[in-house]
Design a protein around this motif. Structure first.
Motif, short mmCIF file in Angstrom:
data_model
loop_
_atom_site.label_atom_id
_atom_site.label_comp_id
_atom_site.label_asym_id
_atom_site.label_seq_id
_atom_site.Cartn_x
_atom_site.Cartn_y
_atom_site.Cartn_z
N TRP A 245 0.86 -1.20 0.00
CA TRP A 245 0.00 0.00 0.00
C TRP A 245 0.88 1.24 0.00
CZ3 TRP A 245 -5.37 0.06 2.53
CH2 TRP A 245 -6.03 -1.18 2.32
N ALA A 350 -6.20 5.41 -8.98
CA ALA A 350 -7.06 4.98 -7.87
C ALA A 350 -8.48 4.76 -8.37
CB ALA A 350 -7.05 6.04 -6.76
N PHE A 354 -13.10 3.47 -4.25
CA PHE A 354 -12.24 3.33 -3.08
C PHE A 354 -11.98 4.68 -2.44
CE2 PHE A 354 -8.21 3.28 -0.87
CZ PHE A 354 -8.37 2.20 -0.02
N LEU A 390 -3.24 3.81 0.01
CA LEU A 390 -3.75 3.35 -1.29
C LEU A 390 -3.25 1.96 -1.64
CD1 LEU A 390 -5.52 4.65 -3.55
CD2 LEU A 390 -3.40 5.14 -4.74
N GLN A 396 -7.90 -2.67 -4.49
CA GLN A 396 -8.95 -1.65 -4.38
C GLN A 396 -10.27 -2.19 -4.92
OE1 GLN A 396 -8.03 2.35 -5.81
NE2 GLN A 396 -5.84 1.87 -5.67
#
Length: 477
Positions: A245, A350, A354, A390, A396
């Motif tokens: 992450w 991303a 999420f 993240l 995700q």
């Protein structure tokens, strides 16, 4: 009901008890927090009926016995039932059962049955009546003493009244217990959703998934982030760094902008507009698919309004109540005012869903970042600085899937709770209706018929002086 149960009779409230109004109190008599008599107001009655027994024994104001006598106020004895005599239907249909004898102000009316009429029976009977239907006013609903006195009662024998009241006390206590348990579920579901969000953004929700997908490496998104990944990302500053992450800020994976408000005095900016223009009020919903206000194309051109596409996340930056920090997702192309931050996610870095999960989970912390005086506000820089742990894109996707699945389960349970709450409300009314049809407890042929009780009440009234029903004499009842 075509036929009365055995021993029952038809009567009116006026035949079997006394209806009495409260009185006005001079200003100097207000504000006492202790005294001989509580002074019950509409608010006290409202609080009393929040519980099944509706007991009234504490009030905000009190008077001394001497004051009560000087004002010639009616003292409602233990067992009286109080109700509002003016106000909307909700107020008119609330009931309070007097445990501590007291006075009432002039917005309250009360009822006390004659000897032989069970007080709790009357309380439940009045609880089942819709007094708003008695109102003759076309402005502020209100009821009159004479109209209450004419309300028809199907009167059981005195002993059966007591059995009915005792049975209702028992059954409605059970209903209240069940209702309290069901009413507590929405709060549990709220905590459940919050715990799901917390587990999602911390990595706990996908621990097993990562173990089963161990081939995924911490650098599998390196090509997406490019050669500047190490420079732009603070890797290793989080408990999640060990499983790939990345610690980033919202501004690193999203563009953040805001809108503006065209001049309200210029009709050409608003009249006949067809372009949705949003305020922070829309952030109270999960999604936004319509607008309450629209602007014209001229307003967009002259004021350089930005149009945000579907999928944009709209965050409220202003608002002291629940509004500040709330997030909604646009389902339409729209502009917005300066109280909103429009967040457009770079879907190559991303997942929009999420990022939305993270913002929802971080709601309370986001609110704390606001600055200012009487009404603290966020600004675009503070929004851009919001931190996100993240995961890789595939994780995700898995997190979003699991959150949606768990939230769908919570939504289904919440729907069932709402259905159960409605049924419980109907159950209370059903029990009351059954009681006053003579179907809740069995009749006893040995009970003294209600006709004998009615004759005794008439005889007692005929034998008493007329002053018996005046304020002073009634206060001594």
């Amino acid at each position: 009901m075509s036929e009365l149960p055995s021993g029952w009779r038809i009567a009116s409230l006026g035949e079997i008890g006394i209806v009495q109004s409260g009185i006005g109190f001079p200003n100097q008599e207000q504000g006492l927090t202790s005294g001989d008599y509580p002074v019950y107001k509409v608010g006290d009655v409202s609080r009393g009926v929040l519980q099944r027994n509706g007991n009234l024994q504490v009030a905000a104001n009190y008077v001394t016995k001497r004051t009560a006598e000087s004002l010639k106020g009616f003292v409602f004895p233990h067992g009286s039932t109080l109700f509002a005599k003016i106000g909307e239907a909700l107020k008119l249909n609330r009931r309070g059962y007097v445990v501590r004898a007291g006075l009432a102000d002039n917005n309250v009316m009360g009822y006390k049955g004659e000897p032989g009429v069970d007080d709790r029976f009357i309380y439940y009977f009045l609880k089942a009546q819709d007094f708003s239907s008695l109102s003759r006013s076309t402005t502020v609903p209100s009821i009159r003493k004479g109209d209450v006195e004419e309300v028809v009662v199907l009167l059981p024998p005195s002993a059966e009244q007591t059995r009915i009241a005792q049975k209702l006390d028992k059954l409605l206590a059970q209903v209240d217990t069940l209702k309290a348990r069901i009413d507590a579920i929405p709060a549990l579901l709220k905590r459940f959703r919050q715990s799901v969000l917390a587990a999602a953004v911390s990595g706990r929700l996908t621990e097993q998934w990562r173990a089963q997908n161990s081939a995924t490496t911490p650098d599998h998104d390196a090509e997406i982030w490019g050669s500047q990944a190490q420079a732009n990302l603070r890797i290793g500053n989080s408990d999640t760094s060990g499983f790939g992450w990345r610690e980033v800020s919202l501004g690193e994976v999203c563009s953040v902008a805001t809108g503006k408000t065209p001049g309200r005095k210029l009709a050409e900016y608003w009249d006949g507009g067809n372009i949705p223009w949003l305020t922070s009020a829309v952030t109270g919903s999960e999604f936004c698919s319509e607008a309450d206000q629209y602007v014209t194309e001229l307003a967009v051109k002259d004021c350089l309004l930005k149009l945000f596409p579907p999928g944009t996340l709209l965050m409220a930056m202003y608002g002291e109540g629940k509004t500040r920090g709330q997030v909604t997702e646009l389902k339409i192309t729209a502009s917005c005012n300066q109280a909103c931050a429009a967040i457009t996610v770079n879907e190559g870095l991303a997942k929009r869903e999420f990022v939305k999960i993270r913002l929802q989970e971080n709601y309370e912390e986001i609110r704390k970042q606001a600055a200012g005086g009487a009404q603290p506000n966020l600004n675009l820089n503070k929004v851009r600085e919001i931190g996100i742990s993240l995961p890789p894109l595939d994780e995700q996707t898995e997190i979003v899937r699991r959150v949606e699945q768990l939230f769908a389960f919570a939504d289904q349970l919440e729907s069932k709770v709402q259905t159960a709450q409605a049924r419980i409300d109907l159950l209370t009314q059903s029990l009351l209706a059954k009681a006053f049809r003579g179907e809740l407890v069995p009749q006893d042929p040995n009970d003294e018929p209600a006709s004998v009780l009615l004759e005794r009440i008439r005889a007692q009234r005929a034998a008493q002086p007329k002053a018996r029903r005046g304020r002073k004499a009634a206060a001594a009842n």
